[in-house]
Structures are given as structure tokens and as C-alpha cells.
Scaffold this active site. Structure first.
Site: not given
Ligand SMILES: NC(=O)c1ccc[n+]([C@@H]2O[C@H](COP(=O)([O-])OP(=O)(O)OC[C@H]3O[C@@H](n4cnc5c(N)ncnc54)[C@H](OP(=O)(O)O)[C@@H]3O)[C@@H](O)[C@H]2O)c1
Length: 329
Positions: A56, A213
Site C-alpha cells: 500500500y 449507497g
Molecule cells: N487482502 C487484500 O487483497 C485486500 C484487498 C482490498 C482491501 N483490503 C483491505 O481491506 C480494507 C477495506 O477494503 P476496501 O477499502 O477495499 O473497501 P470497503 O471497506 O468495502 O470500502 C471502502 C470505501 O467505502 C467508502 N466508505 C466507507 N464507509 C462509508 C460510509 N459509511 N458511507 C459511504 N462510504 C463509505 C470509503 O470512502 P471514504 O474513504 O470516502 O469514506 C471507501 O471508498 C482496505 O483498507 C485494506 O486494508 C485487502
């Protein structure tokens, strides 16, 4: 906040914080002081589980997490990951690299950036077909013996790999995508995790933001936001997948929750050894997401969510083909 146990005894808050989006994958990196304030705010609100990775940034996310959480050393669990190749130019080179010597070098560098003596949870980020998993698990076992790592994890591994790794070094947690719009591992991987006593850390539990959403066909992604290249985030898929948001919004209102809270509460209700790690760069959204821990869904409500959500056909692959083929091995 409610505490949960991963594997044979890694205790963490029921919801962790995914830190990737602070510096990687979702457009421009966050301003550093704001990111530090958010990380420390999360700890103040009871979050003790933080997810980062060498790749990252590369590197900058670990460095940020290390600085932000240094005052709470011993009170937080920081998980990081090795396994992607990073070139001389400091950029991801598109290859996987789980050679033992590489794992050792990454761990030493991660320890420095995270400002800790031991990595609480070290995941292999993707299974490397060029290195037998026994060799990877043996390398992590040696690192645990040397006191540099406490717990071993895998990410996006398939069942055979999980079993083979676990036989060499017990696996504490598997990190895999899992959410109301991506449930592929439910029937093969989850039973094996239950059998072996391995925890599950669902990543992208909010469907990379879609399940909240707040994303629709008109959303413009910033330059560098990798959702722009994902089939499931094409404008046509986003348009078609609003059907899922419509049903989630209706259900959420029925349960006095927001769609994001419903998505997280549903995951938390699947098993007591599941610890989702939603990511957000905004404090009010962090508060909203943490509110999901207090939403207890009844068996009837869970059945209703299952029936209604699984009736919606979600359009678009979650990853482009070259990234999908790195998963489930
Ligand atoms: N092992 C792997 O291969 C892998 C792959 C992907 C991710 N990850 C890990 O998993 C974590 C989480 O996954 P992710 O960040 O991909 O996806 P996620 O947690 O499903 O979604 C994050 C997104 O949702 C938005 N968001 C979060 N809370 C919200 C809310 N209450 N209302 C509206 N929008 C909201 C965030 O935008 P804002 O920042 O604008 O709120 C961001 O764009 C990552 O940070 C990473 O550490 C691991």
C-alpha cells in the site's frame, strides 16, 4: 467495543479499520496529519485492529500507520502483508514474490516502518505459485520463533493451500473479500476455516463503497482510483447494481440502520470469528460503520436479508481477469 478472537487467541475489536485507502488504490493519498488524526480517533473509539500492507503506497501506508499508532504500542494489533514484487523504482512490478529471503527482507523493513519489535499478524498477500506454501509457512514459523512475528495469515488463498499451510504453521486468520455482493468463498472456504479454527477477516466489506449507497452510475472516480478499471464499477454495472442498493436501503430502514451498517452487521452475524475491516477516510463514516457492532440481527432478519439480497443478480466481475487469477489458489 465487542471483542472477537481470531484463530487460537488473537483478540481484536469486532470491527477493524482498513487503512489501504489512506494512501493507495482510491485516488490521491490522504493528507498525512488528517490520516493520523483518523487513525488515533479510531483507537479512541475502541478500534484495536488495523490493516495495512507493504504494497500500500508502496511503503507509505505502513509508515503512516506506524507513526499514528506508536503511542498505543501493545494496545493495538497491526496486521501487514508481504508477497507482491516491488521494483527498484519503488513501484509494484506486477509479480508475486514469496521467496523466503524476500519475506525476511520485507519483515525487517516492515518492522522499521511500523515502529514495532514484532508484527502482530503477518499475511501472505497472494499465494505465489512459484514457492510451495510449506516453504512460506516454514519461513513465517521461523520468524515467529525469532520473535519478529506473532501470528500467520493468508489472503485470498484456496482450501488446499490453507490446509497445507496450517499443517506447517497454524494460520490465525484468512483475509478474503466477503460481503453481501461477493459471497463466492462461503461454501468452500468458510467450512474449512471453521473446521481448523481459523478466523476470517473480510476485506472490502462495503463492496469498495458501493454497498453504502453513495456510489451510482454518475460517480466520477479520481485519477488513480482503481475502481475505474474494475468491471463491477463500469457505469453500466453500477447502473444495473442499483437494484441491490434499493433492496439494502429498504431493509436498512426496516432495521433502523444505514445500508453500510446493514452490510457490516450482516457480516458480523455470520460467525463470531469474523472481523470485517471496512476502510474510510472520514470520521463521521467511521462512527457510522462502528455503529454496526450494536446492531444485532435476528434469525428472521438474517433470513430476510439473505432471501432479498441473493435474489439480485450482481453485474460485473469484482476484478479484471489478471488480478482474479491471483486469487483462490
Ligand atoms: N487482502 C487484500 O487483497 C485486500 C484487498 C482490498 C482491501 N483490503 C483491505 O481491506 C480494507 C477495506 O477494503 P476496501 O477499502 O477495499 O473497501 P470497503 O471497506 O468495502 O470500502 C471502502 C470505501 O467505502 C467508502 N466508505 C466507507 N464507509 C462509508 C460510509 N459509511 N458511507 C459511504 N462510504 C463509505 C470509503 O470512502 P471514504 O474513504 O470516502 O469514506 C471507501 O471508498 C482496505 O483498507 C485494506 O486494508 C485487502
Amino acid at each position: 467495543m465487542e471483542q472477537r478472537k481470531l484463530g487460537r487467541g488473537l483478540e481484536v475489536s469486532a470491527l477493524g479499520l482498513g487503512c489501504m485507502g489512506f494512501s493507495h488504490a482510491y485516488g490521491a493519498p490522504m493528507e498525512r496529519n488528517a490520516a493520523i488524526a483518523l487513525l488515533r480517533g479510531a483507537f479512541d473509539k475502541g478500534v484495536t485492529f488495523f490493516d495495512t500492507a507493504e504494497v500500500y503506497g508502496p511503503f507509505t501506508n505502513e509508515d503512516l500507520v506506524g507513526e499514528a499508532l506508536e503511542p498505543f504500542k501493545g494496545e493495538v494489533v497491526i496486521a501487514t502483508k508481504f508477497g507482491f514484487g516491488i521494483g527498484e523504482d519503488g513501484k509494484q512490478n506486477g509479480r508475486l514474490d514469496s521467496r523466503p529471503e524476500h519475506i525476511h527482507a520485507v519483515v525487517d523493513a516492515s518492522l522499521q516502518r511500523l515502529r514495532v519489535e514484532t508484527i502482530d499478524l503477518l499475511y501472505q498477500h497472494r499465494v505465489d505459485p512459484a514457492v510451495p506454501i510449506e516453504e512460506v509457512a516454514g519461513t513465517v514459523r521461523n520468524l515467529i520463533g525469532a520473535g519478529k512475528v506473532k501470528h500467520f495469515g493468508l489472503s485470498e488463498a484456496g482450501v488446499e493451500t490453507i490446509r497445507r499451510a496450517h499443517a506447517v504453521q497454524p494460520v490465525t486468520a484468512l483475509q478474503s473479500e466477503y460481503s453481501l455482493w461477493w459471497r463466492e468463498r462461503e461454501h468452500d472456504v468458510l467450512p474449512v476455516l471453521e473446521e481448523l479454527g481459523i478466523g476470517l477477516v473480510p476485506y472490502s466489506p462495503l463492496g469498495r463503497g458501493f454497498l453504502t449507497g453513495k456510489i451510482d452510475a454518475s460517480t466520477q472516480f479520481d485519477a488513480g482510483d482503481f475502481r475505474a478499471n474494475m468491471p463491477r464499477f463500469s457505469p453500466a454495472a453500477r447502473e444495473a447494481n442499483q437494484k441491490l442498493i434499493e433492496v439494502l436501503t429498504r431493509l436498512a430502514a426496516e432495521f433502523a440502520a444505514t445500508p453500510a451498517q446493514l452490510a457490516l452487521a450482516w457480516l458480523l452475524a455470520q460467525k463470531p470469528w469474523i472481523v470485517p475491516i471496512p476502510g474510510t477516510t472520514k470520521m463521521p463514516r467511521l462512527d457510522e460503520n462502528l455503529g454496526a457492532v450494536d446492531i444485532k440481527l435476528s434469525v428472521a432478519q438474517l433470513r430476510e436479508i439473505d432471501e432479498v439480497a441473493s435474489a439480485v443478480v450482481v453485474e460485473g466481475a469484482r476484478y479484471p481477469a489478471h488480478l482474479e487469477q491471483m486469487t483462490g489458489r
